[in-house]
Motif scaffolding. Structure first.
Motif, PDB file in Angstrom:
ATOM      1  N   MET A 120     165.091   6.095  62.378  1.00  0.00           N
ATOM      2  CA  MET A 120     166.099   4.949  62.839  1.00  0.00           C
ATOM      3  C   MET A 120     165.221   4.300  63.928  1.00  0.00           C
ATOM      4  SD  MET A 120     169.809   5.600  64.647  1.00  0.00           S
ATOM      5  CE  MET A 120     170.650   4.064  65.621  1.00  0.00           C
ATOM      6  N   VAL A 121     165.193   3.023  63.673  1.00  0.00           N
ATOM      7  CA  VAL A 121     164.740   2.165  64.684  1.00  0.00           C
ATOM      8  C   VAL A 121     165.330   0.909  65.241  1.00  0.00           C
ATOM      9  CG1 VAL A 121     162.207   2.607  64.209  1.00  0.00           C
ATOM     10  CG2 VAL A 121     163.178   0.661  62.818  1.00  0.00           C
ATOM     11  N   TYR A 146     172.916  -3.244  60.573  1.00  0.00           N
ATOM     12  CA  TYR A 146     172.000  -2.303  60.297  1.00  0.00           C
ATOM     13  C   TYR A 146     171.202  -2.856  58.892  1.00  0.00           C
ATOM     14  CZ  TYR A 146     174.168   0.529  56.295  1.00  0.00           C
ATOM     15  OH  TYR A 146     174.972   0.683  55.386  1.00  0.00           O
ATOM     16  N   ALA A 147     170.124  -2.788  58.423  1.00  0.00           N
ATOM     17  CA  ALA A 147     169.243  -3.361  57.503  1.00  0.00           C
ATOM     18  C   ALA A 147     169.340  -2.254  56.261  1.00  0.00           C
ATOM     19  CB  ALA A 147     167.925  -3.822  57.557  1.00  0.00           C
ATOM     20  N   SER A 148     169.703  -2.712  55.058  1.00  0.00           N
ATOM     21  CA  SER A 148     169.645  -1.823  54.016  1.00  0.00           C
ATOM     22  C   SER A 148     169.257  -2.318  52.672  1.00  0.00           C
ATOM     23  CB  SER A 148     171.134  -1.180  53.504  1.00  0.00           C
ATOM     24  OG  SER A 148     171.599  -2.059  52.639  1.00  0.00           O
ATOM     25  N   LEU A 182     162.000  -6.471  58.076  1.00  0.00           N
ATOM     26  CA  LEU A 182     161.205  -6.638  59.320  1.00  0.00           C
ATOM     27  C   LEU A 182     161.193  -7.668  60.152  1.00  0.00           C
ATOM     28  CD1 LEU A 182     158.092  -4.351  57.933  1.00  0.00           C
ATOM     29  CD2 LEU A 182     159.766  -3.617  59.594  1.00  0.00           C
ATOM     30  N   PRO A 183     160.880  -8.815  59.703  1.00  0.00           N
ATOM     31  CA  PRO A 183     160.891 -10.156  60.633  1.00  0.00           C
ATOM     32  C   PRO A 183     162.299 -10.263  61.061  1.00  0.00           C
ATOM     33  CG  PRO A 183     159.924 -10.598  58.415  1.00  0.00           C
ATOM     34  CD  PRO A 183     160.525  -9.287  58.198  1.00  0.00           C
ATOM     35  N   PHE A 194     166.407   1.816  59.113  1.00  0.00           N
ATOM     36  CA  PHE A 194     165.936   3.309  58.831  1.00  0.00           C
ATOM     37  C   PHE A 194     164.770   2.974  57.591  1.00  0.00           C
ATOM     38  CE2 PHE A 194     170.309   2.902  59.353  1.00  0.00           C
ATOM     39  CZ  PHE A 194     170.715   4.000  60.306  1.00  0.00           C
ATOM     40  N   LEU A 195     163.634   3.396  58.382  1.00  0.00           N
ATOM     41  CA  LEU A 195     162.294   3.082  57.638  1.00  0.00           C
ATOM     42  C   LEU A 195     161.428   4.375  57.463  1.00  0.00           C
ATOM     43  CD1 LEU A 195     162.198  -0.641  58.870  1.00  0.00           C
ATOM     44  CD2 LEU A 195     163.139   0.006  56.811  1.00  0.00           C
ATOM     45  N   SER A 196     160.514   3.940  56.574  1.00  0.00           N
ATOM     46  CA  SER A 196     159.493   5.086  56.746  1.00  0.00           C
ATOM     47  C   SER A 196     158.531   4.986  57.741  1.00  0.00           C
ATOM     48  CB  SER A 196     158.423   4.847  55.492  1.00  0.00           C
ATOM     49  OG  SER A 196     159.373   5.062  53.881  1.00  0.00           O
TER      50      SER A 196
END
Length: 313
Positions: A120-121, A146-148, A182-183, A194-196
């Motif tokens: 989580m960032v 939040y981005a999904s 990301l941008p 929530f990313l790798s």
């Protein structure tokens, strides 16, 4: 019936000894250059050496990994078609199951390949601890976002599970392409993702993003200062994983041969070191262990889908 059981018992080992006698295809549900595809191409050369036959990677992206699943499920159950399923296939089995290719039923497990916990960032303008994040979300409902990856994506599942567990309201912003968020995330247009770990490692280290928590039981060696969600009081696991399945009816002797050889490949030092550098863990467990894990994933995400009232689109 008795003679049939005896025949299977006697011929099983013989089948494994003569298998494979021709190239094996390895179906990947994502496009060339994707993380799942890279994993496949890292493993298959070494697996080819052990099997004594080429293992050919075949990309079948689309329909949230279901195009590849359907192709695998309708293939002969002879060990010459391997399907690299991903977590989205298990989620789909809970969200909108397709009778043709349900994992652990129409497609049976061989072994897990890789497991990667999501991190989580948040944008650096936001609080850097889970406690502060939850307090802010509760004080300003539906202000944070939040981005999904959209309906049925593991990123949506983790976001909704956090909302349910913490009792907060955060708006979902779906993105169609991997990495498209990301941008917006670094620009402050979306609050959370929530990313790798390998995707956000350098951005966290440079301060472009804040690492809030790892959705796993243990911290990551490549991000040692980022606590787990459990440490913050929210025991949430959100894992990206992939593993090998074969069509139901594939002889057990062949499944066992594949499991042993794939596990041997995953034990190679260069494979282990590469996985660790990406924040990933290599698998290799027995089919029964992998099957139990997959059933647990379907059950867990099925409950989130129900509790969050997520509908298939």
């Amino acid at each position: 019936m008795r003679w049939l059981l005896v025949l299977v018992f006697v011929c099983g080992p013989a089948i494994a000894q003569t298998y494979p006698s021709k190239p094996v295809r390895w179906i990947v549900p994502t496009g060339p250059g994707s993380a799942v595809d890279v994993n496949a191409r890292r493993i298959t050369p070494k697996l080819s050496e052990l099997l004594g036959q080429p293992v050919i990677v075949e990309n079948r992206p689309g329909a949230n990994s279901m195009i590849a699943a359907r192709e695998a499920a309708r293939s002969p159950a002879d060990g010459y078609t391997l399907f690299q399923a991903v977590v989205n296939n298990a989620i789909n089995d809970a969200l909108a199951p397709d009778a043709c290719c349900v994992l652990t039923d129409k497609l049976v497990p061989v072994t897990r390949l890789y497991t990667t916990p999501l991190v989580m960032v948040v944008h650096p303008s936001l609080p850097g601890t889970m406690k502060e994040y939850v307090e802010l979300a509760k004080s300003k409902p539906n202000t944070l976002t939040y981005a999904s990856g959209g309906t049925g994506a593991i990123t949506q599942m983790v976001g909704e599970l956090l909302k349910l567990t913490a009792g907060i309201q955060v708006r979902e912003i779906p993105y169609k392409a991997i990495g498209a968020e990301l941008p917006d995330l670094t620009g402050g247009h979306v609050s959370t993702a929530f990313l790798s770990p390998v995707v956000i490692r350098d951005m966290v280290r440079s301060g472009k993003l804040r690492g809030v928590a790892v959705a796993a039981k243990q911290r990551l060696a490549i991000l040692p200062d980022v606590p787990t969600m459990a440490e913050a009081g929210y025991p949430i696991e959100g894992l990206g994983w992939n593993g090998i399945f074969v069509p139901a009816g594939t002889p057990r002797a062949i499944i066992d041969r594949l499991q042993r050889d794939i596990a041997a490949v995953l034990k190679h030092k260069d494979i282990q070191d590469d996985a660790a550098s990406l924040g990933t863990t290599a698998g290799g467990e027995k089919p029964e262990e992998f099957a139990a894990f997959v059933r647990g994933e379907v059950q867990k995400w099925g409950k989130v889908i129900k509790d969050a009232n997520i509908k298939a689109q």
